[in-house]
Motif scaffolding. Structure first.
Motif, mmCIF file in Angstrom:
data_model
loop_
_atom_site.group_PDB
_atom_site.id
_atom_site.type_symbol
_atom_site.label_atom_id
_atom_site.label_comp_id
_atom_site.label_asym_id
_atom_site.label_seq_id
_atom_site.Cartn_x
_atom_site.Cartn_y
_atom_site.Cartn_z
ATOM 1 N N ILE A 136 -9.578 -0.189 11.020
ATOM 2 C CA ILE A 136 -8.471 -0.898 11.681
ATOM 3 C C ILE A 136 -7.135 -0.337 11.202
ATOM 4 C CG2 ILE A 136 -9.598 -3.081 12.298
ATOM 5 C CD1 ILE A 136 -8.748 -4.252 9.613
ATOM 6 N N GLY A 137 -6.152 -0.474 12.065
ATOM 7 C CA GLY A 137 -4.829 0.028 11.708
ATOM 8 C C GLY A 137 -3.770 -0.605 12.583
ATOM 9 N N CYS A 173 -3.547 -7.986 2.614
ATOM 10 C CA CYS A 173 -4.808 -7.655 3.292
ATOM 11 C C CYS A 173 -6.015 -7.616 2.358
ATOM 12 C CB CYS A 173 -4.664 -6.309 3.984
ATOM 13 S SG CYS A 173 -4.415 -4.950 2.855
ATOM 14 N N LYS A 174 -7.176 -7.783 2.975
ATOM 15 C CA LYS A 174 -8.450 -7.573 2.275
ATOM 16 C C LYS A 174 -8.917 -6.143 2.586
ATOM 17 C CE LYS A 174 -12.067 -9.965 3.682
ATOM 18 N NZ LYS A 174 -12.836 -11.106 4.139
ATOM 19 N N ILE A 175 -8.771 -5.763 3.878
ATOM 20 C CA ILE A 175 -9.060 -4.375 4.286
ATOM 21 C C ILE A 175 -7.720 -3.692 4.566
ATOM 22 C CG2 ILE A 175 -10.144 -2.891 6.016
ATOM 23 C CD1 ILE A 175 -12.197 -5.103 6.522
ATOM 24 N N ARG A 176 -7.473 -2.586 3.886
ATOM 25 C CA ARG A 176 -6.188 -1.894 4.066
ATOM 26 C C ARG A 176 -6.146 -1.189 5.419
ATOM 27 N NH1 ARG A 176 -3.366 -1.048 -0.667
ATOM 28 N NH2 ARG A 176 -2.556 1.021 -0.148
ATOM 29 N N PRO A 177 -4.985 -1.185 6.073
ATOM 30 C CA PRO A 177 -4.897 -0.412 7.322
ATOM 31 C C PRO A 177 -5.204 1.057 7.052
ATOM 32 C CG PRO A 177 -2.707 -1.196 6.620
ATOM 33 C CD PRO A 177 -3.716 -1.823 5.712
ATOM 34 N N ALA A 178 -5.981 1.671 7.950
ATOM 35 C CA ALA A 178 -6.372 3.071 7.760
ATOM 36 C C ALA A 178 -5.352 4.007 8.378
ATOM 37 C CB ALA A 178 -7.740 3.314 8.396
ATOM 38 N N ASN A 179 -4.538 3.487 9.312
ATOM 39 C CA ASN A 179 -3.708 4.381 10.119
ATOM 40 C C ASN A 179 -2.508 3.629 10.702
ATOM 41 O OD1 ASN A 179 -3.600 5.532 13.334
ATOM 42 N ND2 ASN A 179 -3.755 7.104 11.776
ATOM 43 N N ASN A 180 -1.395 4.340 10.801
ATOM 44 C CA ASN A 180 -0.236 3.837 11.546
ATOM 45 C C ASN A 180 0.097 4.885 12.600
ATOM 46 O OD1 ASN A 180 1.994 2.358 12.380
ATOM 47 N ND2 ASN A 180 3.269 2.840 10.590
ATOM 48 N N GLN A 181 0.003 4.495 13.878
ATOM 49 C CA GLN A 181 0.275 5.443 14.967
ATOM 50 C C GLN A 181 1.724 5.238 15.412
ATOM 51 O OE1 GLN A 181 -0.963 5.742 19.537
ATOM 52 N NE2 GLN A 181 -2.733 6.103 18.227
ATOM 53 N N ILE A 182 2.526 6.289 15.243
ATOM 54 C CA ILE A 182 3.972 6.164 15.487
ATOM 55 C C ILE A 182 4.484 7.362 16.282
ATOM 56 C CG2 ILE A 182 4.433 4.802 13.401
ATOM 57 C CD1 ILE A 182 5.379 7.485 12.075
ATOM 58 N N CYS A 188 3.657 5.731 4.132
ATOM 59 C CA CYS A 188 2.265 5.538 4.579
ATOM 60 C C CYS A 188 1.329 6.448 3.784
ATOM 61 C CB CYS A 188 2.140 5.820 6.075
ATOM 62 S SG CYS A 188 2.866 4.538 7.102
ATOM 63 N N LYS A 189 1.720 7.720 3.653
ATOM 64 C CA LYS A 189 0.859 8.662 2.915
ATOM 65 C C LYS A 189 0.673 8.196 1.474
ATOM 66 C CE LYS A 189 1.945 13.015 5.247
ATOM 67 N NZ LYS A 189 2.747 14.237 5.051
ATOM 68 N N SER A 190 1.754 7.717 0.854
ATOM 69 C CA SER A 190 1.667 7.306 -0.550
ATOM 70 C C SER A 190 0.758 6.087 -0.710
ATOM 71 C CB SER A 190 3.062 7.000 -1.119
ATOM 72 O OG SER A 190 3.531 5.769 -0.591
ATOM 73 N N GLU A 191 0.593 5.326 0.367
ATOM 74 C CA GLU A 191 -0.273 4.138 0.323
ATOM 75 C C GLU A 191 -1.642 4.430 0.928
ATOM 76 O OE1 GLU A 191 0.139 1.305 -1.100
ATOM 77 O OE2 GLU A 191 2.271 1.388 -1.628
ATOM 78 N N ASN A 192 -1.947 5.715 1.166
ATOM 79 C CA ASN A 192 -3.246 6.090 1.729
ATOM 80 C C ASN A 192 -3.470 5.536 3.134
ATOM 81 O OD1 ASN A 192 -5.287 7.766 0.972
ATOM 82 N ND2 ASN A 192 -5.727 6.570 -0.888
ATOM 83 N N VAL A 193 -2.386 5.397 3.867
ATOM 84 C CA VAL A 193 -2.462 4.997 5.277
ATOM 85 C C VAL A 193 -2.162 6.276 6.069
ATOM 86 C CG1 VAL A 193 -1.444 3.568 7.102
ATOM 87 C CG2 VAL A 193 -1.602 2.658 4.748
ATOM 88 N N THR A 194 -3.146 6.789 6.815
ATOM 89 C CA THR A 194 -2.900 8.033 7.554
ATOM 90 C C THR A 194 -1.925 7.759 8.702
ATOM 91 O OG1 THR A 194 -4.759 7.643 9.031
ATOM 92 C CG2 THR A 194 -5.204 8.954 7.055
ATOM 93 N N VAL A 195 -1.292 8.828 9.152
ATOM 94 C CA VAL A 195 -0.316 8.693 10.242
ATOM 95 C C VAL A 195 -0.776 9.531 11.432
ATOM 96 C CG1 VAL A 195 2.076 9.134 10.948
ATOM 97 C CG2 VAL A 195 1.588 8.252 8.644
#
Ligand code: NAP
Length: 329
Positions: free
Chosen positions: A161-162, A178-187, A202-209
């Protein structure tokens, strides 16, 4: 040739760095395009109920899966919770409708499409106020919607999820709750709108872009005009520096724009319904940009947002609408 370069999510799932975008394409166009894209080696498809073509995409996926031409686990299918359904109780029924239309048991990535929510009438039309502006639902509660998103992973309806169009502050708030971290932010992300702060966070928090409108969304001019919006938008493929670098490598401006995005650790989802161009957009790995070229492209940032959602007249009044405050042309 199958696109084999991936970004790895914080949960271990892998997303091909290039996917095909599907906004602004008729059913007929998208059926032909998805067929051509799968033939060309695309395995990552980005869609959304808002694009109105999930059923057409589903028909192609079913043909390919039934024929054994591709295995489900080789595909990476992304769809989104629309702005009209951005409420906790609507999350599960909405993904189930997408799954039915796509003829799939699960998607690979389910995104909250926008941080804001819009109201509709019972017949599905947008609710308008007395000034003809879209009625926004100010009760949007990202943390509560996220709990419902997390339940989808637990039920096996999506692998990951993201979010999409979330600002740094909105992602940060979600991460705290969150319990499950967002995997992605689409921008929106391209040479003229690099959003470095947001991407780095986002990268520093392991959220791919994922970069949407990576080529500057040429078709948006007509889409806007149909809704009474006239804006002079730049043509990214006509930027002299981009054209010069493309000529040096014997590649097209589109390929340079996409390769720059990938080289900065971001995935991209260029839309094309033209078989030659969609093939071209995947053919990015037989050349390399030099460090100087990457630096030159990175210096082009102009903070120009192309997809500013102005076509949702009045949406800027929503408290979670942040575009105008941060990046405006
Ligand atoms: N999450 C969100 O809110 C959001 C917002 C916007 C977009 N998106 C997603 O991102 C995808 C891509 O963004 P986008 O559709 O706005 O714009 P885009 O991919 O930047 O640009 C698409 C336009 O560029 C043309 N094009 C594609 N490849 C080309 C090439 N190699 N040379 C020349 N022209 C080329 C396409 O025409 P042809 O089709 O004729 O080739 C189309 O007019 C969307 O389709 C959608 O899936 C998401």
């Amino acid at each position: 040739m199958v696109n084999t370069k991936f970004l790895t999510f914080n949960n271990g799932e892998k997303m091909p760095v290039i996917g095909i975008g599907t906004w602004q394409a008729s059913d007929e166009e998208i059926e032909t395009a998805i067929d051509a894209a799968l033939e060309a080696g695309y395995r990552h498809i980005d869609t959304a109920p808002v694009y109105g073509n999930e059923k057409a995409i589903g028909r192609v996926l079913k043909r390919w899966l039934d024929a054994g031409k591709v295995k489900r686990e080789e595909l990476f299918i992304v769809t989104k919770l629309p702005p009209i359904s951005n409420r906790p109780h609507e999350v599960e029924p909405t993904i189930k409708k997408s799954l039915e239309d796509l003829q799939l048991d699960y998607v690979d990535l389910y995104l909250v499409h926008t941080p804001f929510t819009i109201n509709i009438n019972e017949d599905g039309s947008f609710k308008l106020d007395k000034d003809g502006l879209m009625e926004v639902d100010v009760t949007t509660d990202h943390a509560a919607t996220w709990v419902a998103m997390e339940a989808l992973v637990e039920k096996g309806l999506t692998k990951s999820i993201g979010v999409s169009n979330f600002s740094k502050d909105q992602v940060a708030r979600l991460l705290k709750n969150c319990k499950i971290r967002p995997a992605n932010n689409q921008i929106e992300h391209h040479v003229y709108l690099q959003q470095r702060d947001l991407v780095d966070f986002c990268k520093s928090e392991n959220v791919t872009v994922t970069a949407y409108s990576p080529l500057g969304s040429k078709g948006i001019a007509k889409f806007n005009a149909d809704k009474g919006i006239v804006r002079d938008l730049p043509d990214l493929m006509d930027i002299p520096e981009v054209k010069e670098i493309a000529a040096t490598h014997g590649k097209t401006p589109a390929q340079v724009l996409l390769r720059w995005i990938i080289d900065t650790g971001v995935s991209a989802i260029p839309k094309s319904t033209n078989p030659a161009r969609l093939k071209q957009n995947l053919n990015l790995f037989d050349f390399e940009l030099t460090a100087e070229e990457v630096a030159k492209l990175s210096s082009l940032d102009k903070n120009i947002r192309i997809c500013d959602f102005a076509f949702f007249h009045g949406v800027e009044r929503h408290p979670e609408f942040t575009f105008k405050n941060q990046y405006t042309s």
